[in-house]
Motif scaffolding. Structure first.
Motif, short mmCIF file in Angstrom:
data_model
loop_
_atom_site.label_atom_id
_atom_site.label_comp_id
_atom_site.label_asym_id
_atom_site.label_seq_id
_atom_site.Cartn_x
_atom_site.Cartn_y
_atom_site.Cartn_z
N MET A 71 0.75 -1.04 -0.01
CA MET A 71 0.11 -0.03 -0.08
C MET A 71 0.80 1.36 0.09
SD MET A 71 -3.38 -0.68 2.27
CE MET A 71 -3.86 1.11 2.20
N THR A 72 1.98 1.18 0.82
CA THR A 72 2.98 2.30 0.76
C THR A 72 3.27 2.77 -0.84
OG1 THR A 72 4.92 0.99 1.17
CG2 THR A 72 3.66 2.09 3.09
N GLU A 73 3.59 1.69 -1.59
CA GLU A 73 3.89 1.91 -2.96
C GLU A 73 2.76 2.31 -4.06
OE1 GLU A 73 6.26 -1.37 -4.26
OE2 GLU A 73 7.49 -1.30 -2.54
N LYS A 74 1.67 1.53 -3.67
CA LYS A 74 0.51 1.85 -4.58
C LYS A 74 -0.36 3.10 -3.98
CE LYS A 74 -2.83 0.21 -7.34
NZ LYS A 74 -2.35 0.18 -8.82
N PRO A 76 0.94 6.13 -2.20
CA PRO A 76 1.60 7.14 -1.31
C PRO A 76 0.97 8.37 -0.80
CG PRO A 76 2.31 7.12 -3.66
CD PRO A 76 1.32 5.93 -3.66
N PHE A 77 -0.48 8.55 -1.65
CA PHE A 77 -0.98 9.77 -1.25
C PHE A 77 -1.93 9.81 -0.27
CE2 PHE A 77 -2.61 7.59 -4.89
CZ PHE A 77 -4.00 7.42 -4.50
N LEU A 78 -2.18 8.48 0.30
CA LEU A 78 -3.15 8.16 1.24
C LEU A 78 -2.33 8.00 2.57
CD1 LEU A 78 -5.23 5.24 0.07
CD2 LEU A 78 -6.05 7.52 0.15
N ALA A 79 -3.15 8.47 3.56
CA ALA A 79 -2.64 8.18 4.91
C ALA A 79 -3.42 7.11 5.45
CB ALA A 79 -2.73 9.51 5.92
N PHE A 80 -2.63 6.03 6.15
CA PHE A 80 -3.40 5.04 6.67
C PHE A 80 -2.62 4.28 7.95
CE2 PHE A 80 -0.88 3.98 2.98
CZ PHE A 80 0.14 2.79 3.48
N THR A 81 -3.27 3.64 8.67
CA THR A 81 -2.75 2.80 9.53
C THR A 81 -3.12 1.41 9.44
OG1 THR A 81 -4.70 3.11 10.92
CG2 THR A 81 -2.84 4.71 11.11
N PHE A 82 -2.12 0.52 9.98
CA PHE A 82 -2.22 -0.98 10.14
C PHE A 82 -2.25 -1.24 11.73
CE2 PHE A 82 -2.19 -1.15 5.80
CZ PHE A 82 -2.18 -2.29 5.42
N LYS A 83 -3.31 -1.80 12.11
CA LYS A 83 -3.41 -2.16 13.77
C LYS A 83 -3.65 -3.56 13.77
CE LYS A 83 -3.64 2.52 15.64
NZ LYS A 83 -4.58 3.28 16.47
N GLY A 84 -2.92 -4.30 14.60
CA GLY A 84 -3.61 -5.78 14.76
C GLY A 84 -3.75 -5.70 16.25
N GLN A 313 -2.16 -4.90 21.46
CA GLN A 313 -1.90 -4.56 20.08
C GLN A 313 -0.55 -5.43 19.81
OE1 GLN A 313 -2.19 -0.12 19.11
NE2 GLN A 313 -0.25 -0.26 18.74
N ILE A 314 -0.67 -5.69 18.26
CA ILE A 314 0.34 -6.74 17.99
C ILE A 314 0.88 -6.30 16.59
CG2 ILE A 314 -0.30 -8.70 18.92
CD1 ILE A 314 -1.80 -9.43 16.40
N LEU A 315 0.57 -5.04 15.95
CA LEU A 315 0.90 -4.67 14.57
C LEU A 315 0.55 -3.31 14.63
CD1 LEU A 315 2.28 -5.62 12.10
CD2 LEU A 315 -0.25 -5.70 11.07
N PRO A 316 1.40 -2.33 15.08
CA PRO A 316 1.12 -1.01 14.90
C PRO A 316 1.96 -0.34 13.59
CG PRO A 316 2.64 -1.01 16.62
CD PRO A 316 2.36 -2.44 16.06
N PHE A 317 1.51 0.20 12.71
CA PHE A 317 2.32 0.74 11.49
C PHE A 317 1.30 1.98 10.89
CE2 PHE A 317 3.81 -3.77 10.77
CZ PHE A 317 5.04 -3.45 11.08
N GLU A 318 1.99 3.04 10.75
CA GLU A 318 1.35 4.27 10.24
C GLU A 318 2.03 4.69 8.86
OE1 GLU A 318 1.62 7.18 13.39
OE2 GLU A 318 0.18 6.21 14.77
N HIS A 319 1.16 5.23 8.24
CA HIS A 319 1.71 5.50 6.89
C HIS A 319 1.26 7.30 6.71
CE1 HIS A 319 1.80 6.74 2.42
NE2 HIS A 319 3.03 6.22 2.33
N LEU A 320 1.88 8.20 6.55
CA LEU A 320 1.53 9.32 6.39
C LEU A 320 1.46 9.85 4.98
CD1 LEU A 320 3.15 11.52 9.58
CD2 LEU A 320 0.88 10.56 9.40
#
Length: 327
Positions: A71-74, A76-84, A313-320
């Motif tokens: 998703m970061t490559e596809k 890049p203009f979106l902000a998104f978070t992945f949390k488990g 929490q098991i998977l915190p990733f953030e993409h600005l």
């Protein structure tokens, strides 16, 4: 009747509470020939296994992380978070008993009789979101043209991402599970070959206003089920701090009481016991309990270091969003 509340004042760890609760519940279920409590005990064993043997989560999270990198490559203009997260003990207990109430109530309203213990037990086998990963996306306003509507654009990307996930994860050892909701409306934005896997609460929101896309996978490496949820930031806000929040106790109690009104006490033992367990949990004063690594000043100010009330929490990733100054 044995309830989780009985074990929350001894200073034990969550794992020890689970071991005692599940063991006592099983022993009593065998004595009383209670199939539902036996299923309940086995359900608690699933949570115990997650806490005792969590090594597989590293492998699972790494494979989920690959979709984050995609998703970061596809996008890049979106902000998104992945949390488990692993569902908290109290929330899992609430949901288990809530399923019983809902199933018995709906069954009775449709058939004017109560389901058998075997039918209730079979319905409980569909509890498959002890582990869940949530993807939340947001399209910054600077990437929205004057002709576009931000909400519509976000939903468009949400479904676009949803169309990719099943195939992407199946290549990495996951198998998508059919939703079992053939009568529910599903958006035409979902590809024909994957619609049957999704529970589409965006197209058909819940009565609380809750919106999200849900899909369940079986992880063939970890040998467990996991759920993936997709939301926009607005949908996530509604679910977490809005009217659809899980912890809106007054609303939950009102809904449960309405079911209680339809099914008088004493007519269905399974309903009575699930209702009592659920109400006790919803009326719990968290500031009074004594559980290792847990502290609460009230039911809002909580420091949960053990997964009792809030999921682990098991998977915190953030993409600005990138390139915000390029528009």
């Amino acid at each position: 009747m044995i309830t989780l509340n009985d074990y929350l004042y001894s200073g034990d760890t969550v794992l020890k509470i689970l071991l005692h609760y599940s063991s006592d519940l099983k022993e009593d279920a065998i004595k009383t020939h209670n199939q539902i409590d036996l299923a309940h005990s086995n359900f608690l064993i699933q949570i115990i296994e997650l806490l005792e043997h969590a090594d597989f989560l590293t492998s699972q999270s790494n494979r989920i992380k690959e979709f984050y990198m995609y998703m970061t490559e596809k996008y890049p203009f979106l902000a998104f978070t992945f949390k488990g997260r692993i569902k908290s003990l109290i929330r899992a207990e609430e949901k288990f008993n809530g399923y019983i109430l809902e199933y018995i109530h709906d069954y009775y309203m449709e058939n004017q009789r109560y389901p058998s213990e075997a039918e209730i037990k079979n319905n409980l086998s569909f509890f498959r979101d002890l582990i869940a990963y949530r993807i939340v996306i947001s399209l910054p306003q600077c990437h929205v043209s004057e002709e576009e509507n931000r909400e519509s654009e976000e939903i468009k990307y949400l479904y676009e991402i949803a169309n990719v996930i099943p195939g992407f994860l199946e290549e990495r050892g996951f198998t998508a599970e059919l939703s079992g909701l053939s009568g529910r409306s599903v958006s035409e934005s979902l590809s024909d070959n994957i619609r049957s896997y999704y529970r589409d609460y965006v197209e058909t929101p819940r009565s609380s206003g809750y919106q999200s896309l849900h899909i369940t996978f079986y992880d063939n490496f970890a040998r467990c089920y996991t759920e993936v949820q997709l939301r926009t930031k607005d949908m996530d806000d509604l679910a977490e701090i809005g009217s659809a929040n899980h912890f809106g106790y007054e609303k939950q109690q009102e809904e449960n009481r309405s079911k209680r009104d339809m099914i008088p006490e004493g007519e269905c033992k399974c309903f009575d016991e699930a209702y009592e367990r659920l109400i006790k949990l919803q009326q719990l004063d968290l500031s009074t309990i004594d559980v290792n690594m847990f502290k609460a000043f009230n039911n809002q100010l909580i420091n949960d270091g053990c997964g009792l009330f809030r999921g682990r929490q098991i998977l915190p990733f953030e993409h600005l969003s990138r390139f915000q100054n390029d528009m």
